[in-house]
Enzyme design. Structure first.
Site, mmCIF file in Angstrom:
data_model
loop_
_atom_site.group_PDB
_atom_site.id
_atom_site.type_symbol
_atom_site.label_atom_id
_atom_site.label_comp_id
_atom_site.label_asym_id
_atom_site.label_seq_id
_atom_site.Cartn_x
_atom_site.Cartn_y
_atom_site.Cartn_z
ATOM 1 N N LYS A 127 6.217 -13.399 50.695
ATOM 2 C CA LYS A 127 6.795 -12.402 51.599
ATOM 3 C C LYS A 127 7.720 -13.014 52.648
ATOM 4 O O LYS A 127 8.504 -12.312 53.268
ATOM 5 C CB LYS A 127 5.688 -11.553 52.245
ATOM 6 C CG LYS A 127 5.074 -10.611 51.216
ATOM 7 C CD LYS A 127 4.052 -9.659 51.751
ATOM 8 C CE LYS A 127 3.654 -8.702 50.606
ATOM 9 N NZ LYS A 127 2.520 -7.905 50.826
ATOM 10 N N LYS A 165 4.990 -2.161 46.863
ATOM 11 C CA LYS A 165 5.544 -1.067 47.660
ATOM 12 C C LYS A 165 6.911 -1.410 48.206
ATOM 13 O O LYS A 165 7.797 -0.587 48.273
ATOM 14 C CB LYS A 165 4.662 -0.799 48.889
ATOM 15 C CG LYS A 165 3.367 -0.121 48.601
ATOM 16 C CD LYS A 165 2.750 0.321 49.934
ATOM 17 C CE LYS A 165 1.297 -0.101 50.037
ATOM 18 N NZ LYS A 165 1.105 -1.459 50.538
ATOM 19 N N LYS A 171 4.661 -8.632 40.619
ATOM 20 C CA LYS A 171 3.679 -7.555 40.754
ATOM 21 C C LYS A 171 4.366 -6.238 41.142
ATOM 22 O O LYS A 171 5.441 -6.250 41.748
ATOM 23 C CB LYS A 171 2.587 -7.929 41.751
ATOM 24 C CG LYS A 171 2.960 -7.914 43.216
ATOM 25 C CD LYS A 171 1.689 -8.049 44.079
ATOM 26 C CE LYS A 171 1.974 -7.603 45.499
ATOM 27 N NZ LYS A 171 0.790 -7.361 46.302
#
Ligand code: AQP
Length: 341
Positions: free
Chosen positions: A119, A210, A207
């Site tokens: 991230k 969102k 993956k």
């Protein structure tokens, strides 16, 4: 001693997707059905975690309330005495315990967290909040002495860090925390051989997520059943020509098999027996598309029936009781570290 605790939370930074449902929500629904009366079941909206990545702060509260309704629509029993539904930021002990735990968590171990690396990659301003995400998660779990934490495979490392922190503080101060079960026991409890790892339908090496702007690879719980079926039917696969459960060489096909397994509740063995060696990828896509659209139709109908007043009452009652439970653990820790006599 109260009942043992099962606990999970899902960030409310955006609409949930099928990965969130299959990795975090569905196992919780099934566990609570199976263990009702024996376990305390905590499900919460980690709203403080929700802006470790960028969010629209003007809509965060509304998004949080929308996402909480999803838990109920998915089957969490709002009337059960053993089920607590709450918002993290409404219980200040989460923040206070995090500040204390920060002094026992090592920079090195937090730097090794793959979610942090993923991230923060390519970002010029990486926040302390993102770095500290796993410590806040440890506080979420340890405050209630939770033993079982149904989460997807992507959260395995954070769960291990929580155990390490609990053991580290217990060794130093005596038994202040209940140590959550290790990954192997988490899987046994949820009757699974591996954690759920739903991949993007467009790029199965990543993956389903969102915050990745990949609308065709992600099935949102708000997608119409028809749109979702279309996404499944155009999922990226491979040129092997035979269906196998093989994350390394056939991640797209294996992703579809896993979605099928989780939505049908068929055992892993049954799914392998049904599909291994078959050559028509299209048949698998049609079968998965049918499962996904049937699930979405039922879920969306349930969502439209969630009563907002009952939800609000449930939140307020749960937050009162959970603050009491959390404060008992916090007081123990404050005493242990020398903040209280
Ligand atoms: N792709 C996935 N497969 C299986 N489980 C998944 N989870 C998330 N993605 C998958 C599980 O959903 C729960 C909630 O996750 P979260 O929102 O608290 O954390 P996250 O990892 O930040 O989720 P996302 O969807 O990837 O959000 P973004 O893209 O915003 O960062 C957890 O149980 C997690 O395992």
């Amino acid at each position: 001693m109260g009942k043992p605790v099962i606990l999970t939370g899902l960030r409310t930074n955006a609409e949930y997707h099928l990965g969130n449902y299959l990795g975090g929500i569905l196992p919780m629904v099934r566990m609570q059905q199976e263990h009702a009366g024996v376990y305390q079941v905590n499900m919460f909206a980690p709203d403080l975690h929700s802006f470790t990545t960028e969010v629209d702060h003007d809509t965060l509260y509304t998004q949080t309330m929308k996402n909480i309704a999803v838990f109920v629509a998915a089957g969490m029993p709002i009337d059960s005495q053993d089920f607590y539904l709450y918002r993290q930021s409404f219980i200040p002990a989460h923040s206070e315990l995090t500040v204390i735990l920060n002094n026992f968590a090592y920079f090195g171990e937090l730097s090794r967290m793959t979610q942090f690396k993923d991230k923060s990659e390519g970002k010029s301003n990486v926040t302390a909040g993102l770095f500290d995400y796993p410590v806040l998660m440890a506080a979420d779990i340890l405050l209630y002495g939770a033993s079982y934490i149904p989460v997807g495979d992507d959260q395995k490392q954070h769960l291990e860090l929580t155990r390490d922190l609990a053991i580290r503080l217990n060794n130093k101060f005596g038994d202040i925390f209940i140590v959550p079960k290790d990954w192997k026991h988490q899987l046994q409890f949820s009757k699974r051989l591996e954690g759920a790892r739903i991949r993007s339908l467009r790029n199965p090496s990543q993956k389903m997520s969102k915050s990745v702007s990949d609308p065709t690879g992600t099935i949102l719980l708000t997608d119409t059943p028809e749109a979702a079926a279309k996404k499944v039917k155009s999922a990226e696969t491979d040129s092997v020509g035979k269906i196998n459960w093989d994350w390394n060489n056939q991640p797209g096909i294996t992703n579809l098999l896993q979605i099928y397994e989780l939505l049908t509740s068929n055992s892993h063995k049954e799914v392998l027996a049904e599909w291994t060696g078959r050559e028509l990828y299209g048949d698998l896509k049609v079968a998965v598309a049918e499962q996904v659209s049937a699930f979405l139709s039922e879920f969306q109908s349930n969502l439209s029936k969630v009563d907002k007043n009952s939800l609000q009452k449930k939140l307020e009652a749960s937050e009162l009781e959970m603050a009491n439970q959390a404060n008992i653990t916090l007081a123990k820790v404050q005493k242990a570290v020398g903040l209280r006599p």
